[in-house]
Motif scaffolding. Structure first.
Motif, PDB file in Angstrom:
ATOM      1  N   UNK A  63       0.833  -1.273  -0.066  1.00 55.52           N
ATOM      2  CA  UNK A  63       0.041  -0.056   0.290  1.00 55.52           C
ATOM      3  C   UNK A  63       1.014   1.338   0.158  1.00 55.52           C
ATOM      4  N   UNK A  64       2.090   1.164   0.607  1.00 63.14           N
ATOM      5  CA  UNK A  64       2.962   2.257   0.763  1.00 63.14           C
ATOM      6  C   UNK A  64       3.709   2.515  -0.600  1.00 63.14           C
ATOM      7  N   UNK A  65       3.514   1.756  -1.621  1.00 61.01           N
ATOM      8  CA  UNK A  65       4.380   1.854  -2.841  1.00 61.01           C
ATOM      9  C   UNK A  65       5.787   1.419  -2.868  1.00 61.01           C
ATOM     10  N   UNK A  66       6.139   0.286  -2.133  1.00 65.47           N
ATOM     11  CA  UNK A  66       7.218  -0.169  -1.859  1.00 65.47           C
ATOM     12  C   UNK A  66       7.209  -1.544  -2.330  1.00 65.47           C
ATOM     13  N   UNK A  67       7.410  -1.830  -3.565  1.00 63.91           N
ATOM     14  CA  UNK A  67       7.328  -3.324  -4.208  1.00 63.91           C
ATOM     15  C   UNK A  67       8.327  -4.217  -3.698  1.00 63.91           C
ATOM     16  N   UNK A  68       9.329  -3.666  -3.496  1.00 65.45           N
ATOM     17  CA  UNK A  68      10.829  -4.545  -3.265  1.00 65.45           C
ATOM     18  C   UNK A  68      10.596  -5.111  -1.685  1.00 65.45           C
TER      19      UNK A  68
END
Length: 88
Positions: free
Chosen positions: A37-42
């Motif tokens: 949800x925070x946009x941190x795919x790694x």
């Protein structure tokens, strides 16, 4: 190898491992969702991989718990003789 010197009341820590794994699954799911949800795919992928590893470990723990105490010999089973170091 069983030497006969171990305590007769020894118990496996499977219940402790089970609850620690449940705790780890909760945090891995939370971390995966939060990072996604925070946009941190790694970081989300890293938490997802950790989630998978913990789930496999949890499944093995449950399997061992359901198999019962047959892996640990009881007090009525004599200890194995120590290996003879002279024979090779």
């Amino acid at each position: 190898m069983r030497t006969g010197s171990e305590p007769t009341t020894a118990r496996s820590a499977l219940r402790a491992r089970f609850w620690l794994s449940v705790w780890g699954v909760v945090w891995a799911v939370f971390g995966t969702a939060a990072f996604a949800l925070a946009g941190r795919p790694g970081w989300a992928i890293a938490c997802g991989v950790l989630w998978l590893v913990i789930t496999v470990d949890l499944a093995l723990i449950v399997r061992h718990m359901r198999q019962g105490p047959h892996f640990q010999p009881g007090p009525d089973i004599p200890p194995y003789p120590p290996p003879d170091s002279r024979r090779r």
